[in-house]
Design a protein around this motif. Structure first.
Motif, PDB file in Angstrom:
ATOM      1  N   ASN A 259       0.795  -1.226   0.000  1.00 40.89           N
ATOM      2  CA  ASN A 259       0.000   0.000   0.000  1.00 40.89           C
ATOM      3  C   ASN A 259       0.832   1.283   0.000  1.00 40.89           C
ATOM      4  O   ASN A 259       0.478   2.241  -0.699  1.00 40.89           O
ATOM      5  N   PRO A 260       1.947   1.375   0.764  1.00 40.87           N
ATOM      6  CA  PRO A 260       2.707   2.620   0.714  1.00 40.87           C
ATOM      7  C   PRO A 260       3.226   2.972  -0.674  1.00 40.87           C
ATOM      8  O   PRO A 260       3.339   4.160  -1.012  1.00 40.87           O
ATOM      9  N   SER A 261       3.533   1.956  -1.495  1.00 41.84           N
ATOM     10  CA  SER A 261       4.060   2.224  -2.841  1.00 41.84           C
ATOM     11  C   SER A 261       2.970   2.310  -3.888  1.00 41.84           C
ATOM     12  O   SER A 261       3.012   3.146  -4.781  1.00 41.84           O
ATOM     13  N   MET A 262       1.965   1.432  -3.787  1.00 44.68           N
ATOM     14  CA  MET A 262       0.936   1.360  -4.821  1.00 44.68           C
ATOM     15  C   MET A 262      -0.290   2.196  -4.488  1.00 44.68           C
ATOM     16  O   MET A 262      -1.094   2.519  -5.363  1.00 44.68           O
ATOM     17  N   GLY A 263      -0.454   2.547  -3.198  1.00 46.44           N
ATOM     18  CA  GLY A 263      -1.699   3.158  -2.757  1.00 46.44           C
ATOM     19  C   GLY A 263      -1.941   4.563  -3.247  1.00 46.44           C
ATOM     20  O   GLY A 263      -3.057   5.081  -3.145  1.00 46.44           O
ATOM     21  N   GLU A 264      -0.903   5.226  -3.760  1.00 47.85           N
ATOM     22  CA  GLU A 264      -1.103   6.589  -4.248  1.00 47.85           C
ATOM     23  C   GLU A 264      -1.803   6.617  -5.597  1.00 47.85           C
ATOM     24  O   GLU A 264      -2.253   7.673  -6.044  1.00 47.85           O
ATOM     25  N   GLY A 265      -1.881   5.489  -6.253  1.00 53.79           N
ATOM     26  CA  GLY A 265      -2.544   5.436  -7.551  1.00 53.79           C
ATOM     27  C   GLY A 265      -4.051   5.280  -7.402  1.00 53.79           C
ATOM     28  O   GLY A 265      -4.540   4.531  -6.551  1.00 53.79           O
ATOM     29  N   VAL A 266      -4.793   5.969  -8.237  1.00 54.97           N
ATOM     30  CA  VAL A 266      -6.257   5.919  -8.178  1.00 54.97           C
ATOM     31  C   VAL A 266      -6.794   4.508  -8.439  1.00 54.97           C
ATOM     32  O   VAL A 266      -7.698   4.047  -7.729  1.00 54.97           O
ATOM     33  N   PRO A 267      -6.294   3.772  -9.451  1.00 57.93           N
ATOM     34  CA  PRO A 267      -6.852   2.414  -9.696  1.00 57.93           C
ATOM     35  C   PRO A 267      -6.744   1.523  -8.469  1.00 57.93           C
ATOM     36  O   PRO A 267      -7.668   0.752  -8.178  1.00 57.93           O
ATOM     37  N   TRP A 268      -5.628   1.576  -7.774  1.00 60.65           N
ATOM     38  CA  TRP A 268      -5.425   0.740  -6.580  1.00 60.65           C
ATOM     39  C   TRP A 268      -6.473   1.064  -5.514  1.00 60.65           C
ATOM     40  O   TRP A 268      -7.179   0.185  -5.025  1.00 60.65           O
ATOM     41  N   SER A 269      -6.588   2.324  -5.142  1.00 62.81           N
ATOM     42  CA  SER A 269      -7.497   2.725  -4.066  1.00 62.81           C
ATOM     43  C   SER A 269      -8.944   2.457  -4.430  1.00 62.81           C
ATOM     44  O   SER A 269      -9.716   1.911  -3.615  1.00 62.81           O
ATOM     45  N   TYR A 270      -9.350   2.826  -5.643  1.00 59.47           N
ATOM     46  CA  TYR A 270     -10.746   2.636  -6.049  1.00 59.47           C
ATOM     47  C   TYR A 270     -11.110   1.156  -6.092  1.00 59.47           C
ATOM     48  O   TYR A 270     -12.204   0.763  -5.672  1.00 59.47           O
ATOM     49  N   ALA A 271     -10.197   0.342  -6.612  1.00 58.62           N
ATOM     50  CA  ALA A 271     -10.481  -1.093  -6.698  1.00 58.62           C
ATOM     51  C   ALA A 271     -10.646  -1.698  -5.311  1.00 58.62           C
ATOM     52  O   ALA A 271     -11.572  -2.491  -5.067  1.00 58.62           O
ATOM     53  N   LEU A 272      -9.769  -1.342  -4.375  1.00 55.59           N
ATOM     54  CA  LEU A 272      -9.871  -1.890  -3.025  1.00 55.59           C
ATOM     55  C   LEU A 272     -11.160  -1.449  -2.343  1.00 55.59           C
ATOM     56  O   LEU A 272     -11.822  -2.244  -1.664  1.00 55.59           O
ATOM     57  N   VAL A 273     -11.521  -0.193  -2.506  1.00 55.57           N
ATOM     58  CA  VAL A 273     -12.739   0.310  -1.861  1.00 55.57           C
ATOM     59  C   VAL A 273     -13.978  -0.358  -2.447  1.00 55.57           C
ATOM     60  O   VAL A 273     -14.863  -0.826  -1.711  1.00 55.57           O
ATOM     61  N   ILE A 274     -14.061  -0.448  -3.765  1.00 54.37           N
ATOM     62  CA  ILE A 274     -15.258  -1.009  -4.409  1.00 54.37           C
ATOM     63  C   ILE A 274     -15.405  -2.491  -4.090  1.00 54.37           C
ATOM     64  O   ILE A 274     -16.466  -2.944  -3.622  1.00 54.37           O
TER      65      ILE A 274
END
Length: 768
Positions: A259-274
């Motif tokens: 998460n610290p490296s990948m979490g700044e990207g929108v696709p990562w965060s949106y996919a995890l939340v959805i």
């Protein structure tokens, strides 16, 4: 640390011998290992809580960039303490639950390997090593889920879990390779410490998709959630361990680690939340609509896994704090509840909560421990589950992504979970006493000590949440968030919105629990209809499609006809070769026959004539003779072009071949026309095509030379280094001696096989 990680594998080897010595006490003896590991990991808490992290380096395959490096920080230490601590009680519990089972030693071998694989996974700093342990957890969990291998249902569920997680593992492997390409590093610690703009790389989206598929399949996120409840075919100790501290938490660990490296990207965060929110709601609903106690608990695990994924996606400091608290709280109460569910099944003979009732009179200790664990599941004070739920509500209120939508989903799932907790506790122990297949009584001490200790820890953490926070949770939160975090966990924060939401969910959940019996027919009808079109139905259709494709290609390609095999092999090989030749090299047909001699042309025509005659003649003797002419013609070419060794070898082989063919000639059946004219024309076309491609390939090889010939090296060094004047012999014996040794070995094996067949007599096969 290396010994700590691999000790489970080492002890697994000794389990059969230990079982013969210790008998029914094997669980207590084996539990000493995870207990010692828990103490060892706990000794690292002062160092890690002080803000440090440890990197223990061990060489493995440095030439390939693969090491056995272990990274110890807050995140990996929390997981390790859960794995080893809960594992201690699982091993004790299993010894009593499976007492007298004929395969108990096999169970412990696999369980210890499972534990060691999970420890290696959470501590691995090298991405390749991490993936090796990741796959080991899939393999060992497959064996554990299918432990009752004589049961067809257990085998089917084990295969389902393996196919889903192994398929995700292939995607994860691709994702990790892409991550290595993006960062240029094989190390988690280097990737996390790097300031590279990973999100701007062209491979970022592909890496995110592949990594998420791997994590989602492992941690049972929608639409891959169906395999986890079916894994309940495993014995209860496996279910308790798999749901609380291992396997399904592996995907969650990976998401948190990256998460610290990948979490700044929108696709990562949106996919995890959805996907996290969808899994949370799906799991909560299916838990409420189920009747088997293990199914209820399994779907509540799906709900918790979705909650954890959603909180990582939200990504704020408060959300990560809630994530760690939910993780620890869930591990404590879920491990306890599964072991208690096994105790109920073990002592009553049924898993169906609708067939239980009034058990508190005959199982008072079990009832008391179940009450504590169920309160934590429901998120009621003073259990640690209440602290975690309050933090979750507060983090979603302040979420930068879809705050009110996520909060509404979280409240809805909390209402359902309150009802589920009530089902787990109230239905079996209260109400009218029901007759069960077995006379109920409290489970043995070994089956209750684990749930009791885990529930007591949840109570202590709830009443004094600063104890786990200051020791290790703050360090874990800092590892995931990417910077130092100091939390102030408390049981009571006054009357605020999260508390009001908790009270509302408790009231609504109680109403749902009251109406559960009347809702069951409707819920059953909905679930039955949904099962026909849901993800699991899609899985079975996919597997059926694979089987049908396999059957079709077997009938077409692997039908047992040698001619078809050769035809396909030649077409594919020379088709790909010809395509590559045309696209990479092109056709440069510049033939120069000015230096050819008439006798060379004569040998070539002789070989062609012999080949054509062998193909068309109906005389078996004529075909044998023409094949001999073909072989001797090749020998003449070798001799003419200064390769007498090859020429002599060719002459010997051809002479022996012709002699052998002549000796068996009259034992062979007559020629039979087994192919039609169309098939013969097809075969002729393929043969001409293969010959043309090979000819063009040889001309291209002669026309282009990418590297200097190695012949000069052999000429210069054969005598100086190997003291041999025959260059061919020197190459075979000195420069390529391993190849020659391998060929000799193969020939020796073939000779032994032939000798055995010659000595074997038909009547020997009928001797007892």
């Amino acid at each position: 640390m290396l010994l700590a990680v691999l000790s489970g594998f080492l002890l697994a080897v000794a389990v059969p011998a230990l079982y013969r010595v210790t008998g029914n006490y094997i669980g207590w003896v084996l539990s000493l290992l995870p207990a010692v590991l828990t103490a060892y990991f706990a000794s690292l808490i002062p160092t890690i809580s002080g803000g440090e992290s440890l990197l223990i380096q061990n060489r493995w395959m440095p030439g390939l960039g693969v090491t056995l490096d272990f990274m110890v920080d807050g995140l990996s230490l929390v997981f390790a303490l859960l794995i080893s601590g809960i594992g201690t009680f699982i091993l004790i519990y299993a010894g009593s639950y499976l007492k007298g089972h004929k395969d108990l030693s096999r169970f412990y071998v696999t369980m210890l390997s499972f534990m060691a694989s999970m420890l290696g996974l959470v501590f691995s700093d090298n991405l390749i090593t991490f993936f090796v342990f990741w796959e080991l957890t899939s393999i060992t969990s497959y064996i554990l889920i299918g432990f009752n291998h004589e049961d067809a249902e257990a085998r089917k569920c084990a295969l389902q879990g393996l196919f889903v997680t192994a398929g995700g593992g292939l995607a994860l492997m691709a994702g990790l390779i892409l991550l290595i390409f993006i960062t240029g590093s094989y190390s988690f610690s280097e990737i996390l410490a790097s300031d590279l703009p990973i999100q701007e790389h062209g491979y970022y989206i592909a890496a995110v998709i592949c990594i998420l598929i791997g994590a989602f399949t492992k941690s049972a996120q929608v639409p891959f959630h169906f395999w986890l409840p079916n894994a309940m075919a495993a014995p209860t100790p496996v279910s308790a361990y798999l749901h609380s501290a291992t396997m399904v938490k592996a995907g969650i660990y990976l998401l948190a680690r990256l998460n610290p490296s990948m979490g700044e990207g929108v696709p990562w965060s949106y996919a995890l939340v959805i996907f996290g929110a969808a899994t949370m709601l799906t799991g909560a609903y299916l838990a409420f609509s189920s009747t088997g106690i293990k199914k209820v608990l399994a779907y509540s695990t799906v709900m918790a896994l979705g909650t954890l994924t959603m909180l990582i996606g939200v990504g704020t400091e408060l959300a990560i704090t809630a994530f760690i608290c939910v993780l620890v709280a869930h591990s404590l109460y879920k491990g306890a509840l599964f072991m208690l569910a096994g105790a109920l099944d073990h002592e009553t003979g049924t898993k169906d909560i609708t067939k239980m009732g009034g058990l508190w009179r005959s199982m008072p200790k079990t009832a008391m421990i179940t009450c504590l664990a169920a309160l934590s599941l429901a998120g009621l004070p003073p259990l640690f589950g209440f602290v975690a739920k309050e933090l979750m509500f507060e983090s979603l209120i302040n979420s930068p992504l879809w705050s009110w939508g996520l909060l509404a989903a979280a409240v809805a799932s909390s209402i359902l979970v309150v009802a589920v907790a009530g089902l787990v506790f109230i239905k079996p122990f209260f109400g009218p006493t029901r007759t069960t297949p077995k006379q109920p009584h409290d489970a043995p001490f070994a089956m209750l000590v684990g749930p009791a200790v885990l529930s007591l820890i949840a109570l202590i953490f709830g009443m004094a949440p600063f104890l786990p926070a200051t020791s290790v949770l703050d360090a874990a939160i800092s590892s995931i968030y990417g910077s130092g975090v100091q939390t102030s966990l408390a049981l009571w924060h006054g009357v605020n919105i999260p508390l009001i939401l908790s009270g509302a969910s408790l009231l609504a959940g109680s109403l749902l629990l009251y109406a559960w019996q009347r809702l069951q027919p409707t819920l059953y009808a909905i679930n039955t209809a949904g099962s026909r079109v849901g993800p699991e139905a899609g899985y079975f259709r996919f597997m059926l499609g694979i089987t049908q494709i396999a059957s079709w290609q077997t009938r077409l390609l692997q039908n047992g006809v040698l001619g078809i095999y050769l035809l396909i092999l030649v077409l594919v090989t020379f088709g790909l070769t010809g395509y590559t030749l045309l696209t990479r090299h092109g056709l440069h047909l510049d033939f120069d026959f000015s230096d050819g001699y008439f006798y060379e042309w004569g040998i070539a025509l002789l070989i062609v004539a012999a080949t054509v005659f062998a193909s068309v003649t109906k005389s078996r003797l004529g075909s044998v003779a023409s094949v001999g002419v073909l072989g001797f013609g090749v020998a003449l070419i070798f001799i003419h072009f200064s390769a007498p060794d090859l020429g002599i070898t060719q002459l010997l082989v051809e002479t022996l071949t012709v002699i052998l063919l002549v000796l068996v000639l009259f034992k062979l059946p007559p020629f039979v026309n087994l192919s039609s004219s169309w098939e013969r024309c097809r075969d002729l076309t393929v043969a001409i095509f293969a010959g043309a491609v090979m000819t063009l390939l040889m001309l291209a090889v002669l026309d282009i030379q990418y590297f200097d010939s190695i012949s000069s090296y052999y000429i210069e060094n054969s005598y100086g280094l190997a003291f041999g004047k025959n260059i061919v012999n020197v190459i075979l014996v000195d420069f390529r001696q391993l190849d020659t040794l391998g060929e000799i070995f193969v020939l020796a094996l073939a000779a032994m096989g032939v000798y055995s067949m010659i000595k074997l007599r038909a009547e020997d096969q009928h001797k007892p």
